[in-house]
Design a protein around this motif. Structure first.
Motif, PDB file in Angstrom:
ATOM      1  N   UNK A 196       1.020  -1.364  -0.122  1.00 16.61           N
ATOM      2  CA  UNK A 196      -0.052  -0.092  -0.037  1.00 16.61           C
ATOM      3  C   UNK A 196       0.896   1.164   0.079  1.00 16.61           C
ATOM      4  N   UNK A 197       2.039   1.071   0.470  1.00 17.02           N
ATOM      5  CA  UNK A 197       3.084   2.163   0.655  1.00 17.02           C
ATOM      6  C   UNK A 197       3.586   2.708  -0.746  1.00 17.02           C
ATOM      7  N   UNK A 198       3.800   1.729  -1.496  1.00 20.15           N
ATOM      8  CA  UNK A 198       4.308   1.729  -3.035  1.00 20.15           C
ATOM      9  C   UNK A 198       3.019   2.399  -3.842  1.00 20.15           C
ATOM     10  N   UNK A 199       1.967   1.869  -3.634  1.00 15.81           N
ATOM     11  CA  UNK A 199       0.566   2.288  -4.142  1.00 15.81           C
ATOM     12  C   UNK A 199       0.255   4.048  -4.122  1.00 15.81           C
ATOM     13  N   UNK A 200       0.459   4.177  -2.911  1.00 17.40           N
ATOM     14  CA  UNK A 200       0.477   5.803  -2.251  1.00 17.40           C
ATOM     15  C   UNK A 200       1.639   6.492  -3.215  1.00 17.40           C
ATOM     16  N   UNK A 201       2.741   6.195  -3.444  1.00 19.10           N
ATOM     17  CA  UNK A 201       3.680   6.928  -3.951  1.00 19.10           C
ATOM     18  C   UNK A 201       3.246   6.903  -5.514  1.00 19.10           C
ATOM     19  N   UNK A 202       2.986   5.816  -5.986  1.00 23.50           N
ATOM     20  CA  UNK A 202       2.505   5.687  -7.383  1.00 23.50           C
ATOM     21  C   UNK A 202       1.288   6.580  -7.779  1.00 23.50           C
ATOM     22  N   UNK A 203       0.266   6.498  -6.934  1.00 19.55           N
ATOM     23  CA  UNK A 203      -0.874   7.547  -7.181  1.00 19.55           C
ATOM     24  C   UNK A 203      -0.339   8.807  -7.031  1.00 19.55           C
ATOM     25  N   UNK A 251      13.240  10.879 -11.521  1.00 18.72           N
ATOM     26  CA  UNK A 251      13.566   9.777 -10.547  1.00 18.72           C
ATOM     27  C   UNK A 251      12.146   9.919  -9.362  1.00 18.72           C
ATOM     28  N   UNK A 252      11.431   9.144  -9.375  1.00 17.62           N
ATOM     29  CA  UNK A 252      10.546   9.263  -7.947  1.00 17.62           C
ATOM     30  C   UNK A 252      11.140   8.183  -6.949  1.00 17.62           C
ATOM     31  N   UNK A 253      11.185   8.774  -5.679  1.00 17.10           N
ATOM     32  CA  UNK A 253      11.831   7.818  -4.465  1.00 17.10           C
ATOM     33  C   UNK A 253      10.991   8.294  -3.553  1.00 17.10           C
ATOM     34  N   UNK A 254      10.233   7.126  -2.943  1.00 12.05           N
ATOM     35  CA  UNK A 254       9.680   7.075  -1.760  1.00 12.05           C
ATOM     36  C   UNK A 254      10.279   6.993  -0.508  1.00 12.05           C
ATOM     37  N   UNK A 255      10.130   7.870   0.592  1.00  9.91           N
ATOM     38  CA  UNK A 255      10.701   7.907   1.894  1.00  9.91           C
ATOM     39  C   UNK A 255       9.911   7.708   2.970  1.00  9.91           C
ATOM     40  N   UNK A 256      10.438   6.816   3.938  1.00  7.15           N
ATOM     41  CA  UNK A 256       9.613   6.140   4.962  1.00  7.15           C
ATOM     42  C   UNK A 256      10.170   6.926   6.376  1.00  7.15           C
ATOM     43  N   UNK A 257      11.484   6.949   6.411  1.00 10.18           N
ATOM     44  CA  UNK A 257      12.221   7.421   7.556  1.00 10.18           C
ATOM     45  C   UNK A 257      13.628   7.795   7.430  1.00 10.18           C
ATOM     46  N   UNK A 281       7.578  11.708   0.626  1.00  3.44           N
ATOM     47  CA  UNK A 281       7.153  11.091   1.895  1.00  3.44           C
ATOM     48  C   UNK A 281       6.061  10.480   2.002  1.00  3.44           C
ATOM     49  N   UNK A 282       6.199   9.236   2.356  1.00  6.40           N
ATOM     50  CA  UNK A 282       5.204   8.125   2.429  1.00  6.40           C
ATOM     51  C   UNK A 282       3.928   8.579   3.195  1.00  6.40           C
ATOM     52  N   UNK A 283       2.741   8.605   3.031  1.00  7.41           N
ATOM     53  CA  UNK A 283       1.669   8.714   4.126  1.00  7.41           C
ATOM     54  C   UNK A 283       1.994   8.154   5.363  1.00  7.41           C
ATOM     55  N   UNK A 284       1.740   9.012   6.418  1.00  2.50           N
ATOM     56  CA  UNK A 284       1.979   8.716   7.754  1.00  2.50           C
ATOM     57  C   UNK A 284       1.612   7.496   8.134  1.00  2.50           C
ATOM     58  N   UNK A 285       0.383   7.171   7.833  1.00  2.00           N
ATOM     59  CA  UNK A 285      -0.061   5.800   8.174  1.00  2.00           C
ATOM     60  C   UNK A 285       0.352   4.533   7.295  1.00  2.00           C
ATOM     61  N   UNK A 286       1.211   4.819   6.421  1.00  2.00           N
ATOM     62  CA  UNK A 286       1.948   3.829   5.532  1.00  2.00           C
ATOM     63  C   UNK A 286       3.548   3.926   5.764  1.00  2.00           C
ATOM     64  N   UNK A 287       3.902   4.613   6.528  1.00  2.00           N
ATOM     65  CA  UNK A 287       5.451   4.673   6.857  1.00  2.00           C
ATOM     66  C   UNK A 287       6.054   3.532   7.287  1.00  2.00           C
ATOM     67  N   UNK A 309      -3.373  -5.385   6.384  1.00  2.00           N
ATOM     68  CA  UNK A 309      -3.127  -3.887   6.646  1.00  2.00           C
ATOM     69  C   UNK A 309      -2.066  -3.291   5.505  1.00  2.00           C
ATOM     70  N   UNK A 310      -1.426  -4.091   4.855  1.00  2.00           N
ATOM     71  CA  UNK A 310      -0.116  -3.484   4.502  1.00  2.00           C
ATOM     72  C   UNK A 310      -0.266  -3.656   2.854  1.00  2.00           C
ATOM     73  N   UNK A 311      -0.968  -4.622   2.449  1.00  2.00           N
ATOM     74  CA  UNK A 311      -1.474  -4.887   0.953  1.00  2.00           C
ATOM     75  C   UNK A 311      -2.540  -5.029   0.455  1.00  2.00           C
ATOM     76  N   UNK A 312      -2.739  -5.111  -0.625  1.00  2.00           N
ATOM     77  CA  UNK A 312      -4.183  -5.299  -1.254  1.00  2.00           C
ATOM     78  C   UNK A 312      -4.587  -6.633  -0.973  1.00  2.00           C
ATOM     79  N   UNK A 313      -5.868  -6.832  -1.104  1.00  2.00           N
ATOM     80  CA  UNK A 313      -6.395  -8.278  -0.820  1.00  2.00           C
ATOM     81  C   UNK A 313      -6.022  -9.374  -1.940  1.00  2.00           C
ATOM     82  N   UNK A 314      -5.560  -8.869  -3.169  1.00  2.00           N
ATOM     83  CA  UNK A 314      -5.200  -9.535  -4.228  1.00  2.00           C
ATOM     84  C   UNK A 314      -3.735  -9.993  -3.803  1.00  2.00           C
ATOM     85  N   UNK A 315      -2.827  -8.998  -3.684  1.00  2.00           N
ATOM     86  CA  UNK A 315      -1.638  -9.160  -3.282  1.00  2.00           C
ATOM     87  C   UNK A 315      -1.285 -10.288  -2.060  1.00  2.00           C
TER      88      UNK A 315
END
Length: 160
Positions: free
Chosen positions: A17-24, A88-94, A121-127, A146-152
């Motif tokens: 879900x963190x990856x998907x947040x950055x993608x969106x 280049x897009x990079x997501x940061x958590x910490x 920055x990743x969404x706070x709930x997804x960090x 809580x971390x991935x979609x149902x399909x994943x």
């Protein structure tokens, strides 16, 4: 008018879900977003490159924007150049992510200073989410919904 093309690279093993947040969010910053699925030799993937490509394509289907999912096995800057990317897009958590990503951005800039690195920055709930931790939780039978979609989650369960 020049099209803005961005590359979001990663192993996506599995996509979270963190990856998907950055993608969106990054899809709104560019005219075309290329998700580059790669193999990191320092990681032992659960899924093959083809499985990860299929998984990422399925998960981004229907998201707004022009999003392509392709594999690559080269230097990131060479791949970005082959896609005519300007960023280049990079997501940061910490902070630990920042130190590593800062060093990589500096090296990449030395290789090609015409391609910028943009940090989101990743969404706070997804960090706290990391693919490595998702796999570890799943291997011990813990819930990963809580971390991935149902399909994943189903893909991970099928692998185990």
């Amino acid at each position: 008018m020049t099209r803005r093309i961005g590359v979001y690279p990663g192993t996506f093993d599995p996509i979270t879900l963190g990856h998907l947040d950055i993608i969106r969010r990054s899809a709104h910053l560019v005219d075309r977003l290329v998700i580059g699925v790669t193999t990191n030799p320092s990681k032992s993937p659960m899924f093959t490159v083809e499985e990860r490509l299929d998984m990422v394509r399925r998960e981004v289907e229907g998201l707004p924007g022009e999003i392509d999912v392709v594999s690559f096995d080269s230097l990131l800057m060479d791949f970005a150049q082959s896609q005519d990317a300007s960023l280049i897009v990079r997501g940061l958590r910490a902070v630990a992510d920042f130190e590593y990503e800062y060093q990589m951005a500096g090296m990449n800039q030395q290789l090609n200073d015409e391609i910028e690195t943009v940090f989101l920055m990743a969404d706070v709930s997804l960090q706290p989410i990391a693919s490595r931790l998702v796999k570890e939780i799943a291997r011990y039978g813990g819930p990963i919904d809580k971390f991935v979609t149902p399909a994943v989650a189903a893909d991970v369960a099928a692998k185990l």
